[in-house]
Design a protein around this motif. Structure first.
Motif, short mmCIF file in Angstrom:
data_model
loop_
_atom_site.label_atom_id
_atom_site.label_comp_id
_atom_site.label_asym_id
_atom_site.label_seq_id
_atom_site.Cartn_x
_atom_site.Cartn_y
_atom_site.Cartn_z
N GLY A 175 -71.79 25.61 68.23
CA GLY A 175 -71.92 25.12 69.50
C GLY A 175 -71.18 25.48 70.51
N GLN A 176 -70.17 26.52 70.40
CA GLN A 176 -69.07 27.08 71.44
C GLN A 176 -69.28 28.46 71.40
N TRP A 177 -69.48 29.19 72.57
CA TRP A 177 -69.92 30.35 72.68
C TRP A 177 -68.62 31.17 72.60
N HIS A 178 -67.24 30.65 73.11
CA HIS A 178 -66.11 31.22 72.87
C HIS A 178 -65.71 31.34 71.35
N VAL A 179 -66.53 30.49 70.50
CA VAL A 179 -66.18 30.92 68.90
C VAL A 179 -67.19 31.75 68.26
N SER A 180 -68.84 31.45 68.69
CA SER A 180 -69.97 32.20 68.00
C SER A 180 -69.81 33.80 68.27
N ILE A 181 -69.31 34.12 69.43
CA ILE A 181 -69.16 35.48 69.81
C ILE A 181 -68.19 36.26 69.32
N PRO A 182 -66.88 35.70 68.79
CA PRO A 182 -66.05 36.39 67.94
C PRO A 182 -66.42 36.31 66.39
N MET A 183 -67.23 35.27 66.18
CA MET A 183 -67.82 35.08 64.66
C MET A 183 -68.65 36.36 64.70
N THR A 184 -69.60 36.58 65.44
CA THR A 184 -70.67 37.43 65.37
C THR A 184 -69.95 38.95 65.35
N ILE A 185 -68.85 39.25 66.11
CA ILE A 185 -68.13 40.33 66.37
C ILE A 185 -67.40 40.79 64.82
N ILE A 186 -66.89 39.68 64.33
CA ILE A 186 -66.09 39.71 63.03
C ILE A 186 -67.04 40.02 62.05
N MET A 187 -68.30 39.56 62.22
CA MET A 187 -69.33 39.90 61.06
C MET A 187 -69.82 41.53 61.04
N ILE A 188 -69.85 41.77 62.26
CA ILE A 188 -70.01 43.19 62.73
C ILE A 188 -69.23 44.18 61.84
N VAL A 189 -68.07 44.11 62.45
CA VAL A 189 -66.70 44.61 61.97
C VAL A 189 -66.57 44.92 60.64
N ALA A 190 -66.67 43.44 59.95
CA ALA A 190 -66.44 43.33 58.47
C ALA A 190 -67.58 43.92 57.79
N GLY A 191 -68.62 43.83 58.23
CA GLY A 191 -69.65 44.23 57.59
C GLY A 191 -69.75 45.85 57.41
N PHE A 192 -69.66 46.64 58.42
CA PHE A 192 -69.48 48.02 58.41
C PHE A 192 -68.25 48.41 57.66
N LEU A 193 -67.27 47.69 57.68
CA LEU A 193 -66.05 48.11 56.73
C LEU A 193 -66.18 47.97 55.38
N PHE A 194 -66.89 46.85 55.09
CA PHE A 194 -66.96 46.51 53.37
C PHE A 194 -68.37 47.18 53.01
N VAL A 195 -69.20 47.48 53.73
CA VAL A 195 -70.52 48.21 53.42
C VAL A 195 -69.86 49.40 52.89
N SER A 196 -68.79 50.06 53.78
CA SER A 196 -68.28 51.33 53.27
C SER A 196 -67.42 51.16 52.01
N VAL A 197 -66.67 50.11 51.89
CA VAL A 197 -65.86 49.88 50.56
C VAL A 197 -66.89 49.83 49.38
N SER A 198 -67.77 49.04 49.71
CA SER A 198 -69.07 48.67 48.46
C SER A 198 -69.50 50.01 48.03
N ALA A 199 -69.90 50.89 49.09
CA ALA A 199 -70.75 52.20 48.81
C ALA A 199 -69.79 53.08 48.09
N TYR A 200 -68.44 52.95 48.54
CA TYR A 200 -67.41 53.77 47.81
C TYR A 200 -67.24 53.59 46.20
N LEU A 201 -66.96 52.10 46.33
CA LEU A 201 -66.88 51.60 44.81
C LEU A 201 -68.26 51.84 43.97
#
Length: 663
Positions: free
Chosen positions: A339-365
């Motif tokens: 219920g707080q945009w200043h929190v949900s927007i960073p959460m979404t950014i974390i998800m996008i960045v972490a998602g791309f990084l960890f998909v790369s890690v997962s693919a490599y492994l």
């Protein structure tokens, strides 16, 4: 002369892929909640596809490849979901699994995994190819598909055996229990000596698939936990925990061991997993960076001159549009939680960045060790840790605000939500690259495979919530209760819940976690030494941590299955470095093992239906009358004998594998 390209993305292939994906995702959901492991399903799906399409008039190798691509999403979506989402029920945020929320998390996470993995195909498969052992094995099965009949027969027989044994066990007819165990107090300090094994053929099959190396490592972790740490705690530290000591004063030796393990010792595994997840990222930092760079470079190339069909990926322009379209609902989901945009927007950014990084890690492994051994749980722990630290900074004391029926901390719930999306994306991403490797070897069109995997992933997401609710109501998920004394352990989800709660004011045995981190560091050091000295045997820290974290009885059949696989290799006198020969020899055994797993898991789901409808856990139990007490003393030994017979049959089928060509 007809030069038309072979059929690939046909209607019948898509329908068959969806059906297999849904069935295999349900089976893997049960297996993952039960044993903390899932298995790759590409090879069984390829064999079934070849058999079914042959009955329908014959199918091309590329049609069969499309089917195994879509069907293999069953294991990846199941892993992404059961490793994380049950934590929301365990923490008390949800009373049960909310359909639209589970669909949103699993479906959008899976589709993001497909999108994030597309730029990595050229770098990891074409320009700087990784082995992708399961993708290579699936390609070999497809190429040798002229006669799928024997493979279908093996799968059918083993699935029937796995299902019948599950029906006969404690959740069904109750002819014999789920485990055989013996324990006793020994010595003046009354420490517990405990031996036992689960009687599940599925775990035997898991062990055959993962092999002796992993089997030894997980059993060693369990021995460390149950034969060293628990006795030491009983002898020297139990008196320092008066509440626990008082509760165990009149407990049986077995109950005492499980109580100490559940409240203290298993957190050694938590610490080892935490250090293992961090180490996974650190050790892959250079490969990760290079993979991301080359992936974007390959994406720029794809917008140039016309490419051959075997080089066409999904267009980057449409991928970016889809990425935005998938991200906006996730932003709304996070906003609905905090219920707080200043929190949900960073959460979404974390998800996008972490998602791309960890998909790369997962693919490599996945490229190095295969999807079945891919430490997605370690990746997810790292995500939850990082997200929790950021959320602590953003939410402050608001992160402790209780939400849901059980009053779970808001910050912990938010961290689990991020981890769930990233876990689904990472699992699907590694699986996607494995399938694309198989497609590359058989001449498939990449964009058609990528589209099929997206369809398969979303199809699996549609049935995850009903399957989880069915299993939760019938067996229970998480810690055992009076109503569900033999509940599905859901080890990874319990771990995620513990870590998230612990970082938001929850009570955790941090001393045990710190000791576990030290154990994990020692295991990493041993593994690095083995690597530098060129030893074939390795000690993956996350496998050892799973062994520490789970009951000993689950690890024993996994080890025995790996031992059977090793004995089959010895029978065929394979060279230590003959991977191609090993794949051929183990194909019948792997199919038998996959059938055991699938049959037992599907029977477990089928048994759950009458249990839920009737509300009685023993609705299927055979009435033994006055013979019940006598049978109770013999039944565990009968179950042990049944497991022995299944293992013997697995070995005999493995011996019939096609021998490696002699050099």
């Amino acid at each position: 002369m007809n030069n038309a390209a072979p059929a690939q993305l046909t209607f019948r292939a898509v329908v068959l892929a969806i059906v297999l994906a849904v069935v295999l995702s349900a089976a893997n959901a049960y297996l993952g909640l039960f044993a903390g492991l899932t298995i790759a399903t590409a090879i069984p799906a390829a064999v079934v596809s070849m058999g079914v399409l042959r009955l329908l008039g014959g199918g091309t190798i590329l049609e069969n490849n499309i089917v195994q691509t879509g069907a293999s999403a069953g294991s990846s979506i199941a892993a992404g979901v059961i490793f994380t989402i049950p934590a929301l029920v365990i923490m008390g945020y949800w009373p049960d699994f909310k359909y639209w929320w589970v669909l949103g998390i699993a479906g959008l996470g899976g589709l993001l995994g497909v999108l994030f993995s597309v730029p990595l195909r050229r770098s990891m498969i074409v320009e700087d190819p990784l082995p992708f052992p399961e993708g290579k094995a699936a390609a070999e099965v497809l190429k040798a598909g002229e006669n799928p009949g024997p493979g279908m027969k093996i799968l059918g027989i083993s699935a029937a055996i796995g299902g019948l044994v599950k029906l006969a066990a404690a959740s069904g007819l109750r002819i014999f229990p789920d485990a055989w165990a013996q324990s006793a107090y020994v010595g003046s300090s009354k420490v517990t000596a405990f031996i036992g094994t689960n009687l599940s053929p599925a775990l035997l099959g898991v062990g055959y698939i993962v092999g002796l190396n992993v089997g030894i490592v997980v059993l060693s972790g369990a021995i460390l936990s149950w034969h060293i740490a628990i006795p030491l705690y009983q002898a020297f530290f139990l008196s320092g925990n008066p509440d626990l000591a008082a509760s165990l004063a009149s407990a049986s030796s077995s109950d005492a061991a499980f109580a100490i393990w559940g409240s203290q010792i298993r957190y050694l595994g938590v610490g080892a997993m935490l250090i293992g997840g961090v180490w996974t990222l650190f050790s892959l930092r250079k490969s990760l960076l290079n993979g991301v760079k080359s992936g974007f470079a390959a994406a720029r190339k794809s917008s140039g001159p016309a490419l051959a069909e075997t080089e066409r990926d999904l267009p980057m322009k449409w991928m970016l549009i889809a990425l935005i379209a998938f991200t906006l609902p996730l932003l709304g989901l996070y906003q609905a939680i905090v219920g707080q945009w200043h929190v949900s927007i960073p959460m979404t950014i974390i998800m996008i960045v972490a998602g791309f990084l960890f998909v790369s890690v997962s693919a490599y492994l996945a490229g190095l060790i295969g999807s079945s051994n891919n430490p997605v749980s370690g990746i997810t722990i790292s995500t939850i840790l990082f997200a929790s630290v950021v959320l602590v900074l953003l939410l402050g004391k608001d992160g402790l605000t209780p939400v849901g029926i059980g009053g779970a901390p808001l910050g912990a719930v938010a961290a689990i939500m991020i981890g769930a999306v990233v876990c689904c994306a990472a699992a699907v991403g590694g699986d996607n690259l494995q399938d694309l490797k198989a497609g590359y070897l058989v001449g498939a069109t990449p964009w058609k495979q990528q589209l099929m995997l997206g369809i398969g992933a979303f199809s699996c997401a549609l049935i995850m919530a009903p399957v989880l609710n069915l299993l939760a109501h019938a067996y229970g998920i998480g810690a055992p209760t009076a109503e569900h004394p033999n509940s599905l352990a859901a080890p990874q989800a319990n771990l995620m819940a513990s870590v998230a709660r612990g970082l938001f004011g929850g009570e955790l045995p941090w001393t045990m976690i710190a000791l576990g981190a030290g154990v994990g560091a020692a295991i990493i050091a041993i593994d690095e030494w083995l690597k530098k000295t060129g030893k074939r045997f390795r000690v993956p820290v996350l496998a050892a941590a799973i062994g520490i974290y789970l009951p000993l009885e689950l690890m024993v059949p996994i080890f025995l299955g790996g031992l059977l696989a090793h004995l089959v290799e010895r029978f065929h006198k394979l060279r230590a470095d003959d991977e191609e020969g090993r794949d051929r020899v183990h194909r019948p055994g792997v199919l038998f093992a996959a059938g055991l797993i699938t049959g037992e898991a599907l029977m477990g789901i089928a048994i759950a239906v009458p249990i839920v409808v009737s509300g009685q856990g023993d609705v299927l139990a055979l009435p033994l009358g006055g013979f019940a007490e006598t049978w109770a003393t013999l039944s565990a030994w009968v179950g042990l004998f049944v497991l022995f017979l299944v293992g013997l049959l697995m070995y005999r089928i493995g011996k019939k594998g096609e021998p490696a060509a002699k050099s």
